[in-house]
Scaffold this motif. Structure first.
Motif, PDB file in Angstrom:
ATOM      1  N   PHE A   1      -0.781  -3.624   2.907  1.00 16.40           N
ATOM      2  CA  PHE A   1      -0.705  -4.220   1.679  1.00 16.40           C
ATOM      3  C   PHE A   1      -2.208  -4.474   1.682  1.00 16.40           C
ATOM      4  N   ARG A   2      -2.755  -4.856   0.386  1.00 14.94           N
ATOM      5  CA  ARG A   2      -3.789  -5.178  -0.172  1.00 14.94           C
ATOM      6  C   ARG A   2      -3.836  -6.594  -0.977  1.00 14.94           C
ATOM      7  N   THR A   3      -4.958  -6.948  -1.265  1.00 13.78           N
ATOM      8  CA  THR A   3      -5.137  -8.161  -2.321  1.00 13.78           C
ATOM      9  C   THR A   3      -5.719  -7.440  -3.430  1.00 13.78           C
TER      10      THR A   3
ATOM     11  N   VAL B   1      -8.321   3.805   5.151  1.00 10.19           N
ATOM     12  CA  VAL B   1      -7.560   3.296   4.406  1.00 10.19           C
ATOM     13  C   VAL B   1      -7.994   1.925   3.657  1.00 10.19           C
ATOM     14  N   GLY B   2      -8.163   0.935   4.694  1.00 11.79           N
ATOM     15  CA  GLY B   2      -8.636  -0.283   4.332  1.00 11.79           C
ATOM     16  C   GLY B   2      -7.401  -1.106   4.266  1.00 11.79           C
TER      17      GLY B   2
ATOM     18  N   HIS C   1       0.703  -1.239  -0.060  1.00 13.17           N
ATOM     19  CA  HIS C   1       0.104   0.171  -0.043  1.00 13.17           C
ATOM     20  C   HIS C   1       0.772   1.222   0.103  1.00 13.17           C
ATOM     21  N   ALA C   2       1.833   1.410   0.912  1.00 19.35           N
ATOM     22  CA  ALA C   2       2.563   2.635   1.077  1.00 19.35           C
ATOM     23  C   ALA C   2       3.706   2.689  -0.186  1.00 19.35           C
ATOM     24  N   GLU C   3       4.010   3.793  -0.583  1.00 17.75           N
ATOM     25  CA  GLU C   3       4.985   4.141  -1.359  1.00 17.75           C
ATOM     26  C   GLU C   3       6.395   3.644  -0.651  1.00 17.75           C
ATOM     27  N   LYS C   4       7.423   3.457  -1.531  1.00 14.39           N
ATOM     28  CA  LYS C   4       8.436   2.708  -1.075  1.00 14.39           C
ATOM     29  C   LYS C   4       9.455   3.816  -0.314  1.00 14.39           C
TER      30      LYS C   4
ATOM     31  N   LYS D   1      -6.496  -6.096  10.130  1.00 19.14           N
ATOM     32  CA  LYS D   1      -7.328  -5.410   9.212  1.00 19.14           C
ATOM     33  C   LYS D   1      -6.719  -3.976   9.065  1.00 19.14           C
ATOM     34  N   GLY D   2      -6.669  -3.390   8.044  1.00 22.04           N
ATOM     35  CA  GLY D   2      -6.084  -2.192   7.913  1.00 22.04           C
ATOM     36  C   GLY D   2      -6.872  -0.942   8.603  1.00 22.04           C
ATOM     37  N   HIS D   3      -6.521   0.318   8.547  1.00 21.30           N
ATOM     38  CA  HIS D   3      -6.973   1.401   8.866  1.00 21.30           C
ATOM     39  C   HIS D   3      -8.569   1.581   8.518  1.00 21.30           C
TER      40      HIS D   3
END
Length: 99
Positions: A65-67, A94-95, A52-55, A89-91
């Motif tokens: 991360f996500r699927t 943000v999910g 999810h987050a930029e490097k 579970k993500g924020h």
């Protein structure tokens, strides 16, 4: 009452001994970074998981991360919880998933 909290002092002493055996704060920092790198390497090379987050903005403590879909994210969280991995579970705004 001037009695020191003996149990708290004992636990602090045990923790500080353990921390010293890990290389102190510097050792823990290296360990944390190495573990995060393993996770990010898997995420970056995966075609299923999407970081999810930029490097340049990634956290070593909260790997997100996500699927491919929100439904799969929810299934991942459900299965992880069933296996004893709580709070993945993500924020709420943000999910996604976090490790």
């Amino acid at each position: 009452n001037n009695t020191p909290p003996k149990y708290n002092i004992l636990i602090l002493g045990l923790f500080l001994d353990w921390l010293e055996k890990q290389g102190g704060v510097e050792g823990m920092e290296k360990s944390k970074g190495a573990k995060a790198k393993i996770l990010y390497d898997v995420l970056d090379s995966s075609k299923f998981y999407i970081p999810h987050a930029e490097k340049g903005s990634r956290s070593d403590m909260n790997v997100t991360f996500r699927t491919a879909s929100e439904e799969l994210d929810a299934e991942f969280v459900k299965e992880a919880t069933a296996l004893g991995l709580a709070n993945v579970k993500g924020h709420r705004s943000v999910g996604g998933i976090r490790a």
